[in-house]
Design a protein around this motif. Structure first.
Motif, short mmCIF file in Angstrom:
data_model
loop_
_atom_site.label_atom_id
_atom_site.label_comp_id
_atom_site.label_asym_id
_atom_site.label_seq_id
_atom_site.Cartn_x
_atom_site.Cartn_y
_atom_site.Cartn_z
N LYS A 134 94.43 86.08 -15.62
CA LYS A 134 95.63 86.61 -16.27
C LYS A 134 96.53 85.49 -16.75
O LYS A 134 97.17 85.61 -17.79
CB LYS A 134 96.42 87.50 -15.30
N ASP A 155 81.04 94.87 -15.91
CA ASP A 155 81.68 94.76 -14.61
C ASP A 155 81.12 93.52 -13.92
O ASP A 155 79.89 93.38 -13.79
CB ASP A 155 81.39 95.98 -13.74
N HIS A 172 90.16 93.23 -23.53
CA HIS A 172 90.95 93.72 -22.39
C HIS A 172 90.17 93.43 -21.12
O HIS A 172 88.94 93.37 -21.14
CB HIS A 172 91.18 95.22 -22.54
N PHE A 173 90.89 93.28 -20.02
CA PHE A 173 90.22 93.17 -18.73
C PHE A 173 91.12 93.77 -17.67
O PHE A 173 92.34 93.83 -17.82
CB PHE A 173 89.84 91.72 -18.41
N SER A 174 90.49 94.25 -16.60
CA SER A 174 91.24 94.86 -15.51
C SER A 174 90.49 94.58 -14.21
O SER A 174 89.34 94.14 -14.22
CB SER A 174 91.39 96.37 -15.73
N TYR A 175 91.18 94.86 -13.11
CA TYR A 175 90.60 94.58 -11.80
C TYR A 175 90.65 95.83 -10.95
O TYR A 175 91.67 96.52 -10.91
CB TYR A 175 91.39 93.45 -11.14
N LEU A 176 89.55 96.12 -10.29
CA LEU A 176 89.46 97.26 -9.38
C LEU A 176 89.43 96.71 -7.97
O LEU A 176 88.36 96.31 -7.48
CB LEU A 176 88.20 98.08 -9.67
N LYS A 202 91.47 83.32 -22.33
CA LYS A 202 90.73 84.22 -21.46
C LYS A 202 89.22 83.98 -21.58
O LYS A 202 88.49 83.98 -20.60
CB LYS A 202 91.04 85.68 -21.77
N LEU A 229 85.79 93.01 -11.52
CA LEU A 229 86.52 92.64 -12.73
C LEU A 229 85.82 93.31 -13.91
O LEU A 229 84.64 93.04 -14.16
CB LEU A 229 86.51 91.12 -12.91
N ARG A 230 86.51 94.17 -14.61
CA ARG A 230 85.95 94.84 -15.79
C ARG A 230 86.45 94.12 -17.03
O ARG A 230 87.66 93.94 -17.20
CB ARG A 230 86.34 96.29 -15.82
N TYR A 259 90.92 86.97 -10.67
CA TYR A 259 91.56 87.85 -11.65
C TYR A 259 92.96 87.36 -11.98
O TYR A 259 93.35 87.29 -13.16
CB TYR A 259 91.60 89.28 -11.10
N GLU A 260 93.72 86.99 -10.95
CA GLU A 260 95.09 86.49 -11.16
C GLU A 260 95.07 85.21 -12.01
O GLU A 260 95.92 85.04 -12.89
CB GLU A 260 95.78 86.24 -9.82
#
Length: 65
Positions: A42, A29, A8-12, A47, A18-19, A38-39
């Protein structure tokens, strides 16, 4: 497509961070990552390949877990 490396990854956005949670359970991180990176990740077919080519070695990071 599911990744064999990235679980999984997410963006703050407020921290431009980028986590990434790896399949192994480790959490990193990546710091000062622009939103467009990040975009792009996705949208990437792989990945793990995107991470290796465009993030690792280019952005500072810290291990969270």
């Amino acid at each position: 497509m599911p990744s064999t490396v990235v679980a999984h990854f997410s963006y703050l956005p407020e921290a431009a961070t980028l986590r990434v949670i790896y399949v192994s359970g480790k959490v990193y991180d990546y710091l000062h990552v622009p939103l467009h990176v990040y975009e792009e990740m996705k949208q990437a077919f792989s990945k793990g390949t995107y991470l290796n080519k465009n993030i690792k070695g280019k952005y500072a990071y810290r291990q969270v877990k």
